[in-house]
Design an enzyme around this catalytic site. Structure first.
Site, PDB file in Angstrom:
ATOM      1  N   HIS A  35       0.858  -1.199   0.000  1.00 28.70           N
ATOM      2  CA  HIS A  35       0.000   0.000   0.000  1.00 28.70           C
ATOM      3  C   HIS A  35       0.883   1.234   0.000  1.00 28.70           C
ATOM      4  O   HIS A  35       1.311   1.710   1.048  1.00 28.70           O
ATOM      5  CB  HIS A  35      -0.922  -0.034   1.232  1.00 28.70           C
ATOM      6  CG  HIS A  35      -1.885   1.109   1.313  1.00 28.70           C
ATOM      7  ND1 HIS A  35      -3.005   1.064   2.127  1.00 28.70           N
ATOM      8  CD2 HIS A  35      -1.928   2.324   0.701  1.00 28.70           C
ATOM      9  CE1 HIS A  35      -3.682   2.190   2.016  1.00 28.70           C
ATOM     10  NE2 HIS A  35      -3.037   2.991   1.162  1.00 28.70           N
ATOM     11  N   HIS A  37       1.183   4.830  -2.543  1.00 25.23           N
ATOM     12  CA  HIS A  37       0.780   5.600  -3.729  1.00 25.23           C
ATOM     13  C   HIS A  37       2.040   6.249  -4.285  1.00 25.23           C
ATOM     14  O   HIS A  37       2.669   7.053  -3.589  1.00 25.23           O
ATOM     15  CB  HIS A  37      -0.232   6.677  -3.349  1.00 25.23           C
ATOM     16  CG  HIS A  37      -1.434   6.121  -2.654  1.00 25.23           C
ATOM     17  ND1 HIS A  37      -2.622   5.902  -3.308  1.00 25.23           N
ATOM     18  CD2 HIS A  37      -1.631   5.723  -1.367  1.00 25.23           C
ATOM     19  CE1 HIS A  37      -3.499   5.401  -2.457  1.00 25.23           C
ATOM     20  NE2 HIS A  37      -2.926   5.279  -1.273  1.00 25.23           N
ATOM     21  N   HIS A 215      -9.535   1.036  -0.960  1.00 24.33           N
ATOM     22  CA  HIS A 215      -9.451   1.691   0.342  1.00 24.33           C
ATOM     23  C   HIS A 215     -10.838   1.616   0.973  1.00 24.33           C
ATOM     24  O   HIS A 215     -11.839   1.966   0.322  1.00 24.33           O
ATOM     25  CB  HIS A 215      -9.076   3.163   0.181  1.00 24.33           C
ATOM     26  CG  HIS A 215      -7.629   3.409  -0.133  1.00 24.33           C
ATOM     27  ND1 HIS A 215      -6.967   2.798  -1.157  1.00 24.33           N
ATOM     28  CD2 HIS A 215      -6.721   4.229   0.462  1.00 24.33           C
ATOM     29  CE1 HIS A 215      -5.706   3.232  -1.182  1.00 24.33           C
ATOM     30  NE2 HIS A 215      -5.533   4.098  -0.206  1.00 24.33           N
ATOM     31  N   GLU A 218     -10.797   3.588   6.329  1.00 23.78           N
ATOM     32  CA  GLU A 218      -9.710   4.476   6.784  1.00 23.78           C
ATOM     33  C   GLU A 218     -10.371   5.521   7.679  1.00 23.78           C
ATOM     34  O   GLU A 218     -10.128   5.577   8.879  1.00 23.78           O
ATOM     35  CB  GLU A 218      -9.009   5.118   5.580  1.00 23.78           C
ATOM     36  CG  GLU A 218      -7.906   6.104   5.975  1.00 23.78           C
ATOM     37  CD  GLU A 218      -7.268   6.820   4.772  1.00 23.78           C
ATOM     38  OE1 GLU A 218      -7.823   6.761   3.651  1.00 23.78           O
ATOM     39  OE2 GLU A 218      -6.197   7.449   4.973  1.00 23.78           O
ATOM     40  N   ASP A 296       1.952   4.106   2.658  1.00 20.59           N
ATOM     41  CA  ASP A 296       0.875   4.928   2.083  1.00 20.59           C
ATOM     42  C   ASP A 296       1.427   6.066   1.207  1.00 20.59           C
ATOM     43  O   ASP A 296       1.456   5.931  -0.010  1.00 20.59           O
ATOM     44  CB  ASP A 296      -0.052   5.451   3.186  1.00 20.59           C
ATOM     45  CG  ASP A 296      -1.454   5.764   2.691  1.00 20.59           C
ATOM     46  OD1 ASP A 296      -1.759   5.487   1.511  1.00 20.59           O
ATOM     47  OD2 ASP A 296      -2.269   6.273   3.490  1.00 20.59           O
ATOM     48  N   ASP A 297       1.838   7.173   1.824  1.00 19.26           N
ATOM     49  CA  ASP A 297       2.375   8.334   1.087  1.00 19.26           C
ATOM     50  C   ASP A 297       3.617   8.812   1.834  1.00 19.26           C
ATOM     51  O   ASP A 297       3.574   9.819   2.553  1.00 19.26           O
ATOM     52  CB  ASP A 297       1.316   9.439   1.020  1.00 19.26           C
ATOM     53  CG  ASP A 297       0.062   8.975   0.295  1.00 19.26           C
ATOM     54  OD1 ASP A 297       0.080   8.937  -0.938  1.00 19.26           O
ATOM     55  OD2 ASP A 297      -0.911   8.609   0.981  1.00 19.26           O
TER      56      ASP A 297
HETATM   57  N1  HPA Z   1      -6.511   7.421   1.311  1.00 16.43           N
HETATM   58  C1  HPA Z   1      -7.222   7.710   0.220  1.00 16.43           C
HETATM   59  N2  HPA Z   1      -6.689   8.156  -0.904  1.00 16.43           N
HETATM   60  C2  HPA Z   1      -5.362   8.324  -0.950  1.00 16.43           C
HETATM   61  C3  HPA Z   1      -4.576   8.047   0.142  1.00 16.43           C
HETATM   62  C4  HPA Z   1      -5.179   7.556   1.329  1.00 16.43           C
HETATM   63  O1  HPA Z   1      -4.550   7.262   2.365  1.00 16.43           O
HETATM   64  N3  HPA Z   1      -3.307   8.333  -0.233  1.00 16.43           N
HETATM   65  C5  HPA Z   1      -3.349   8.743  -1.518  1.00 16.43           C
HETATM   66  N4  HPA Z   1      -4.601   8.752  -1.954  1.00 16.43           N
HETATM   67 ZN    ZN Z   2      -3.686   4.834   0.558  1.00 15.73          ZN
END
Ligand code: HPA
Ligand code: ZN
Length: 355
Positions: A35, A37, A215, A218, A296-297
């Site tokens: 996971h 991006h 997703h 979250e 994630d990012d």
């Molecule tokens: N959630 C939803 N969209 C996203 C995320 C996330 O954590 N990171 C990049 N796009």
């Molecule tokens: Zn994500």
């Protein structure tokens, strides 16, 4: 796989490895990232370099100025800055350079396999072609195995704040490159955009033979995780941490061994949990779920894979057994074949046995 044929933790590892060496163990163990991006790996330095190379103006005076803007209160406050950062990507080489920078950092963290998300609609909306995006990212994936020892593949994500019709158009544009990505996912603003909004396009992707992830849970409720499973028929749930509010859902996830790709530093930075000590990763593992750790990012949330592991373990008191379980889960939850999974778990056991 039956419970007895699944790899199990050898308790002698925990007897031999002292708790003081846990951070070193977490860094050294081989792991998969499921996971991440790729647009979220764009570091401010690379954003500025690409802005200059492409003559794109960005509303920040310096790298420090941009980094200062990374104070998020929820998912949307992050997404606004994340989409703005991606505006510097124009050419095939830009996509290659972004992916390569991430893959080098992944290799340094002993990530041996990664399944990277990309958001084509963020780019096609600005006039960048699907071909530019996919070929640049894919070329980096191809180079990663011989040059870095990392196997890498791509998952195309639909933006859920846009319409299902636009997702179908994106799928059409991507089909000429279908050999260059292994699955589809669903990301962007969760609340108000439930999985069922994308029922038809996911059904089509399923017919086409793509792996399916989304997703869910979250910020959104357990109901979104149920519909990701039952309507979209996903094989993995991204985040999914809100599932802990629904005991029947926890049972379902455990029984069907649906992996959750948990992202602790993301959850911290987007205020999903007030602090890391209160993160529910340990509870998810205790409930028998196939939970994994992911970044994630990473450029926005303050850490790549190993920082997610070391900071979460330091805050929650998880130990050697959970370290092994999370790495084993990352291979089990990946979309590689059974022989490759076994080979990675053998490497994991070899590191623990000789550590
Ligand atoms: N959630 C939803 N969209 C996203 C995320 C996330 O954590 N990171 C990049 N796009
Ligand atoms: Zn994500």
């Amino acid at each position: 796989m039956t419970d007895s044929s699944r790899p199990h933790f050898d308790p002698t590892f925990a007897q031999r490895i002292p708790a003081g060496r846990l951070p070193e163990l977490l860094r050294a163990m081989p792991k998969a990232e499921l996971h991440m991006h790729i647009e979220g790996s764009l570091e401010p330095e690379l954003i500025f370099a690409l802005a200059q190379r492409n003559g794109v103006s960005i509303p920040y005076a310096s790298v420090e100025d941009l980094r200062k803007a990374y104070a998020f209160t929820n998912l949307q406050s992050f997404l606004d800055i994340y989409y703005a950062g991606a505006s510097v990507l124009l050419k095939e080489q830009d996509f290659y350079d972004m992916a390569w920078a991430y893959l080098e950092r992944a290799a340094a963290d002993h990530v041996v396999h990664t399944e990277m998300f990309f958001d084509p609609q963020t780019h096609t909306a600005r006039g960048v072609s699907m071909e530019t995006v996919v070929t640049g990212l894919h070329r980096a994936c191809v180079d990663a195995l011989p040059k870095l020892g990392v196997s890498a593949s791509l998952i195309l994500c639909f933006l859920r704040h846009l319409s299902e019709e636009e997702a179908f158009e994106t799928l059409e544009q991507a089909l000429p490159y279908r050999d260059k990505f292994i699955g589809v996912g669903l990301d962007s603003s969760e609340v108000g955009h439930p999985p069922e909004k994308f029922a038809r396009v996911f059904a089509r992707c399923r017919e086409l033979g793509f792996h399916l992830v989304a997703h869910a849970g979250e910020e959104g409720p357990p109901a979104y995780v149920w519909s990701a499973l039952d309507v979209l028929k996903v094989e993995r749930v991204d985040h999914g941490v809100q599932s802990a509010k629904d005991p029947a859902l926890m049972k379902r996830l455990a029984q069907d061994r649906i992996p959750l790709t948990v992202c602790p530093l993301s959850n911290l930075k987007l205020c999903v949990f007030p602090d890391l000590a209160q993160h529910n990763l340990g509870a998810l593992l205790d409930a028998g779920l196939v939970a994994t750790v992911n970044s994630d990012d990473p450029a926005y949330f303050g850490g790549y894979m190993n920082q997610n592991f070391t900071q979460t373990f330091a805050a929650t008191g998880l130990g050697v057994q959970q370290a092994w379980q999370l790495a084993a889960n990352s291979f089990e939850g990946s979309f590689i074949d059974a022989a490759a999974k076994r080979a990675y778990v053998d490497r994991l056991n070899a590191v623990f046995a000789t550590f």
